[in-house]
Scaffold this active site. Structure first.
Site, PDB file in Angstrom:
ATOM      1  N   HIS A   1       0.824  -1.208   0.000  1.00  0.00           N
ATOM      2  CA  HIS A   1       0.000   0.000   0.000  1.00  0.00           C
ATOM      3  C   HIS A   1       0.858   1.259   0.000  1.00  0.00           C
ATOM      4  O   HIS A   1       2.059   1.237   0.267  1.00  0.00           O
ATOM      5  CB  HIS A   1      -0.945   0.007   1.210  1.00  0.00           C
ATOM      6  CG  HIS A   1      -0.278   0.289   2.524  1.00  0.00           C
ATOM      7  ND1 HIS A   1      -0.114   1.563   3.017  1.00  0.00           N
ATOM      8  CD2 HIS A   1       0.273  -0.544   3.445  1.00  0.00           C
ATOM      9  CE1 HIS A   1       0.498   1.508   4.190  1.00  0.00           C
ATOM     10  NE2 HIS A   1       0.743   0.242   4.470  1.00  0.00           N
ATOM     11  N   CYS A   2       0.197   2.380  -0.315  1.00  0.00           N
ATOM     12  CA  CYS A   2       0.779   3.714  -0.141  1.00  0.00           C
ATOM     13  C   CYS A   2      -0.308   4.537   0.554  1.00  0.00           C
ATOM     14  O   CYS A   2      -0.965   4.014   1.457  1.00  0.00           O
ATOM     15  CB  CYS A   2       1.253   4.301  -1.466  1.00  0.00           C
ATOM     16  SG  CYS A   2       0.077   4.184  -2.835  1.00  0.00           S
ATOM     17  N   THR A   3      -0.500   5.786   0.208  1.00  0.00           N
ATOM     18  CA  THR A   3      -1.573   6.544   0.847  1.00  0.00           C
ATOM     19  C   THR A   3      -2.912   6.243   0.180  1.00  0.00           C
ATOM     20  O   THR A   3      -3.854   5.783   0.821  1.00  0.00           O
ATOM     21  CB  THR A   3      -1.279   8.050   0.812  1.00  0.00           C
ATOM     22  OG1 THR A   3      -0.165   8.323   1.669  1.00  0.00           O
ATOM     23  CG2 THR A   3      -2.471   8.853   1.326  1.00  0.00           C
TER      24      THR A   3
END
Length: 253
Positions: free
Chosen positions: A151-153
């Site tokens: 994931h990232c943001t």
């Protein structure tokens, strides 16, 4: 566009209250017709706002690891709240909003075309400036870290590029990789408070993915490495032995 997810297969998208776009990469036919294993590799936006019910769902998946592409400030703002998940930081600092604000500061009105241009540039930078983070991801994927989530943001760009690379390394066809990438436009829930100083047409671009974004990243791969196979080998450190290990770990027998 249809989600290639047969009715007798596990659900691809898990509808969590505190995270959006949480999806399984399983089920796609890979090398030699062997399918990517279900319930091993997931993708999502950040895990900092999970509800108790969400956490129980993730515990049911027996998630062991999270690979987090967020930059330093992003990570601090919303930490993962599941103590059983080992979080590995692979930071790629965000550049898109800062680049758009810099353009806005010149006094020229921002348009959706500006946003599209900046988004494509960000994907090119994944190759030119952030290959070490993707190389580190693959080093972890070769280890016993699954089930795992990437994931990232927002879980759509840094994460989307990483997942496209993973599926390619496992032999999934380009058209299926593109379909999986574009599923974000069905399942991502935009944060209405994000980048509130930007024009609405710009925010709409930032809230979706487009085929041209991923294409820009692959154009950078071809410019710097010749082709994607060379990038996997020379950029990401995946020789024949590593590819065989990935296939053994993440493709069905």
């Amino acid at each position: 566009m249809s989600d290639p997810n047969p009715s007798d297969s596990p659900v691809r998208h898990l509808n969590l209250a505190g995270a959006s776009n949480f999806r399984d990469l399983g089920g796609y036919p890979g090398k030699g017709g062997r399918a990517v294993r279900w319930r091993q590799i997931f993708r999502s936006n950040h895990l900092g706002h999970l509800t108790e019910a969400d956490i129980e769902v993730l515990r049911g998946l027996r998630l062991k690891s999270a690979f987090d592409f967020r930059g330093t400030e992003e990570r601090v703002a919303a930490m993962c709240g599941v103590e059983e998940i080992a979080v590995h930081s692979l930071p790629i600092e965000p550049t898109v909003v800062a680049a758009l604000r810099a353009r806005l500061a010149t006094g020229t009105p921002l348009t959706s075309a500006d946003a599209l241009d900046v988004m494509r540039d960000s994907y090119r930078s994944y190759v030119s400036h952030n290959t070490p983070s993707f190389r580190a991801l693959f080093a972890h994927l070769l280890e016993d870290r699954a089930p795992l989530v990437i994931h990232c943001t927002a879980g759509k760009d840094r994460t989307g590029f990483a997942c496209a690379l993973i599926l390619h390394a496992l032999g999934v066809a380009d058209e299926l990789i593109a379909e999986d990438y574009l599923l974000t436009n069905r399942f991502y829930r935009r944060d209405p408070t994000a980048s509130s100083d930007l024009p609405e047409e710009v925010k709409q671009v930032l809230a979706r993915v487009e085929a041209s974004f991923l294409a820009a990243g692959f154009e950078a791969v071809r410019a710097d490495y010749g082709d994607l196979e060379n990038y996997l080998t020379d950029g990401l450190g995946l020789g024949a032995g590593e590819r065989a290990t990935l296939e053994a770990r993440y493709l069905d027998c």
